[in-house]
Enzyme design. Structure first.
Site, PDB file in Angstrom:
ATOM      1  N   ASP A 163      -8.236   6.107   4.407  1.00 12.85           N
ATOM      2  CA  ASP A 163      -8.303   4.953   5.301  1.00 12.85           C
ATOM      3  C   ASP A 163      -9.517   4.907   6.209  1.00 12.85           C
ATOM      4  O   ASP A 163      -9.570   4.064   7.113  1.00 12.85           O
ATOM      5  CB  ASP A 163      -7.046   4.923   6.190  1.00 12.85           C
ATOM      6  CG  ASP A 163      -5.794   4.588   5.414  1.00 12.85           C
ATOM      7  OD1 ASP A 163      -5.903   4.045   4.305  1.00 12.85           O
ATOM      8  OD2 ASP A 163      -4.701   4.859   5.932  1.00 12.85           O
ATOM      9  N   SER A 165       0.796  -1.224   0.000  1.00 18.32           N
ATOM     10  CA  SER A 165       0.000   0.000   0.000  1.00 18.32           C
ATOM     11  C   SER A 165       0.831   1.279   0.000  1.00 18.32           C
ATOM     12  O   SER A 165       0.316   2.335  -0.315  1.00 18.32           O
ATOM     13  CB  SER A 165      -0.946   0.019   1.212  1.00 18.32           C
ATOM     14  OG  SER A 165      -0.206   0.116   2.414  1.00 18.32           O
ATOM     15  N   HIS A 181       0.963   4.261   6.801  1.00 14.61           N
ATOM     16  CA  HIS A 181       0.382   5.090   5.741  1.00 14.61           C
ATOM     17  C   HIS A 181       0.779   6.547   5.944  1.00 14.61           C
ATOM     18  O   HIS A 181       1.345   6.920   6.965  1.00 14.61           O
ATOM     19  CB  HIS A 181      -1.143   4.961   5.710  1.00 14.61           C
ATOM     20  CG  HIS A 181      -1.613   3.716   5.029  1.00 14.61           C
ATOM     21  ND1 HIS A 181      -2.936   3.348   4.993  1.00 14.61           N
ATOM     22  CD2 HIS A 181      -0.953   2.731   4.374  1.00 14.61           C
ATOM     23  CE1 HIS A 181      -3.058   2.200   4.326  1.00 14.61           C
ATOM     24  NE2 HIS A 181      -1.863   1.818   3.949  1.00 14.61           N
TER      25      HIS A 181
END
Length: 180
Positions: A123, A57, A96
């Site tokens: 998210d 990701s 992230h």
């Protein structure tokens, strides 16, 4: 006779004093590792100062298997920083980028919205039900450095536990049969 026969003979020849010495040495190694880990926690301010990237990701910035070094300070998180956070109900932390930051004027606390660089959407779907922002207690730290690919050892041992058990068994056998 072969390697296995020699190993069995070596185990039979071990004396109690030698066995105790080796057990104490192993205990000291494990204790030293725990002390180093706790020292890293104190120095970095992060409950987990080292994490492994487990998914794609964050590509192309971070690849699966990269090790990230984290640090947590009192300074507020800013948009663009790479953060590692845990979400209520999920055991594995997530790496992230902070894409939006909302600073509350009265308390100066910061709410953060994150997104993986390689993901199309933010998210919010990963957060706990009804949660729209991450709060400070969710964030484990900011990424301050990384080692590429070194974390693959952890990924392989997690995905294929038999390899972990073989490695632990081999190391234990090595400790038991060493002559020094």
């Amino acid at each position: 006779m072969g390697f296995i026969g020699e190993t069995v003979d070596s185990i039979k020849a071990i004396k109690i004093r030698q066995l105790l010495t080796q057990a104490i040495t192993l205990g000291m190694i494990v204790t030293s590792a725990l002390i180093i880990w706790k020292a890293l926690i104190c120095v970095t301010g992060s409950e987990s100062p080292v994490v492994v990237v487990l998914s794609e990701s964050m590509e192309p910035g971070f690849q699966r298997g990269d090790i990230l070094f984290l640090r947590m300070t009192k300074e507020p998180i800013r948009a663009g920083e790479i953060v590692v956070f845990s979400v209520d109900g999920r055991e594995i932390p997530i790496v992230h980028r902070a894409i939006k930051v909302h600073e509350r004027g009265d308390t100066k606390e910061v709410d953060v919205l994150t997104k993986g660089d390689n993901n199309d959407i933010d998210d919010i779907g990963l957060y706990a039900e009804g949660q729209l922002w991450l709060h400070r207690h969710h964030i484990m730290g900011r990424a301050v450095g990384f080692l590429p690919y070194v974390g693959w050892v952890t990924i392989i041992m997690t995905e294929k536990p038999i390899i972990k058990y073989i490695l632990i068994g081999a190391l234990g056998l090595l400790v038991i049969t060493s002559k020094d």
